[in-house]
Design an enzyme around this catalytic site. Structure first.
Site, PDB file in Angstrom:
ATOM      1  N   LYS A   1      -9.286   2.969  -2.710  1.00  0.00           N
ATOM      2  CA  LYS A   1      -9.717   2.437  -1.415  1.00  0.00           C
ATOM      3  C   LYS A   1     -11.081   3.011  -1.043  1.00  0.00           C
ATOM      4  O   LYS A   1     -11.272   4.232  -1.001  1.00  0.00           O
ATOM      5  CB  LYS A   1      -8.670   2.794  -0.356  1.00  0.00           C
ATOM      6  CG  LYS A   1      -8.805   2.051   0.964  1.00  0.00           C
ATOM      7  CD  LYS A   1      -7.596   2.397   1.844  1.00  0.00           C
ATOM      8  CE  LYS A   1      -7.539   1.560   3.110  1.00  0.00           C
ATOM      9  NZ  LYS A   1      -6.341   1.881   3.917  1.00  0.00           N
TER      10      LYS A   1
ATOM     11  N   GLU B   1       0.842  -1.196   0.000  1.00  0.00           N
ATOM     12  CA  GLU B   1       0.000   0.000   0.000  1.00  0.00           C
ATOM     13  C   GLU B   1       0.878   1.248   0.000  1.00  0.00           C
ATOM     14  O   GLU B   1       1.889   1.318   0.692  1.00  0.00           O
ATOM     15  CB  GLU B   1      -0.886  -0.023   1.254  1.00  0.00           C
ATOM     16  CG  GLU B   1      -1.811   1.162   1.426  1.00  0.00           C
ATOM     17  CD  GLU B   1      -2.666   1.050   2.685  1.00  0.00           C
ATOM     18  OE1 GLU B   1      -3.656   1.800   2.789  1.00  0.00           O
ATOM     19  OE2 GLU B   1      -2.352   0.216   3.572  1.00  0.00           O
TER      20      GLU B   1
ATOM     21  N   CYS C   1      -5.612  -3.138   2.430  1.00  0.00           N
ATOM     22  CA  CYS C   1      -5.538  -3.078   3.897  1.00  0.00           C
ATOM     23  C   CYS C   1      -6.862  -3.479   4.545  1.00  0.00           C
ATOM     24  O   CYS C   1      -7.344  -4.575   4.325  1.00  0.00           O
ATOM     25  CB  CYS C   1      -5.061  -1.686   4.319  1.00  0.00           C
ATOM     26  SG  CYS C   1      -4.234  -1.648   5.942  1.00  0.00           S
TER      27      CYS C   1
END
Length: 317
Positions: free
Chosen positions: A137, A50, A171
């Protein structure tokens, strides 16, 4: 023309390395070198952590106590904003060029700048055909919401490649059951999880995702020390340059939950594993969460894949 998906085993790599948090051009150059190294090691798929390009600001507060915005925090954000990259920029071009030179599929986390908003984005680059897709995200975690915008359903791709169906979940999106189900329903076989979560429990989560989705899971996290950041970086974890801010834990898991590589907490490394696409139907024989093991008469998920801009201009033209 339909993509020909080969069923022969191939080698995959997860890249556990430190970015250059305040120099996105240097991070892109390092990524390109690591892609070349992984390719020389026989890998045809490489997954990076990430925010590898643009930087993950571990421990930073950006001067924001509740109800306040400190001037020094605004200055910190302005510097961070300057390091973000655009999808058409030279940093992404450098990674695309490296992927193309090796013919590899590359998944890499970037901080994307779009207008005056930043997004934590994962790129999926198919070097063999020159294609690129991106996922923003959906839900930044905790204080990340101060610095990153929210993605929408228009960037939830699962990309067909010669190696299989590649998707990226970033994540703590991996803790969103409906997000995972949206990936499974698109037939993901190579489930890539760029992350900044280096806790012991992350490995258990990755094994669960592999078992639940009956897919190969490739998770990449940075190994980075305080000394990799500037001396004046505002870090809640202190200023000792030897302090480890992210300790890695990258790993590769097979579709029945077996650990094929990692988790590794020792330092920067490239982890390799041989992936057999033929394991997917064998694993899904008794459990296909978006197929024969589903109960759409009881549970049904609807995914809105339309772009949701805050302003829509309409006219005759």
């Amino acid at each position: 023309m339909a993509m020909t998906v080969r069923n022969e085993p191939f080698r995959a790599a997860v890249i556990q390395a430190s970015a250059v948090p305040t120099d996105s051009a240097a991070s892109a150059a390092k990524a390109a070198a690591l892609i070349a190294e992984a390719g020389a090691g026989g890998a045809r798929l490489a997954v990076f952590p990430e925010a590898f390009i643009g930087g993950y600001p571990k421990g930073a507060s950006f001067g924001t106590p509740v109800g306040m915005r400190k001037p020094e925090g605004r200055a910190d954000y302005a510097r961070y904003f300057d390091q973000a990259v655009t999808l058409g920029g030279p940093e992404v071009a450098a990674v695309r060029e490296a992927a193309g030179a090796t013919g590899m599929v590359v998944v890499i986390g970037i901080i994307e700048r779009a207008g005056s908003t930043l997004y934590c984005t994962a790129l999926i680059i198919d070097g063999a055909v020159g294609a690129i897709a991106h996922h923003r995200k959906l839900m930044p975690t905790g204080a990340e919401r101060l610095i990153w915008g929210f993605g929408d359903g228009s960037t939830l791709p699962v990309v067909e490649t010669a190696l299989g169906q590649v998707g990226a979940v970033i994540c703590w999106e991996n803790y969103m059951p409906m997000m995972r189900m949206a990936m499974y329903a698109q037939g993901v076989t190579l489930y890539c999880a760029p992350t900044a979560d280096d806790r012991d429990g992350w490995a258990a989560s990755m094994r669960h995702v592999a078992l639940e989705g009956r897919c190969h899971v490739l998770s990449a996290c940075q190994f980075i020390r305080r000394g990799d950041y500037p001396g004046d970086y505002d870090c809640a974890l202190g200023d000792d340059p030897d302090t480890i801010l992210l300790r890695g834990g990258s790993m590769i898991v097979g579709p029945l939950g077996e650990v094929l590589a990692g988790p590794d907490y020792a330092g920067e490394t490239i982890l390799y594993a041989d992936i057999d696409p033929g394991e997917i139907p064998r694993a899904r024989y008794d459990f296909d969460v978006a197929g024969h093991y589903a109960r759409p008469d009881v549970f049904r998920l609807e995914v809105d894949t339309r772009a949701r801009p805050p302003v829509a201009f309409r006219g005759d033209n």
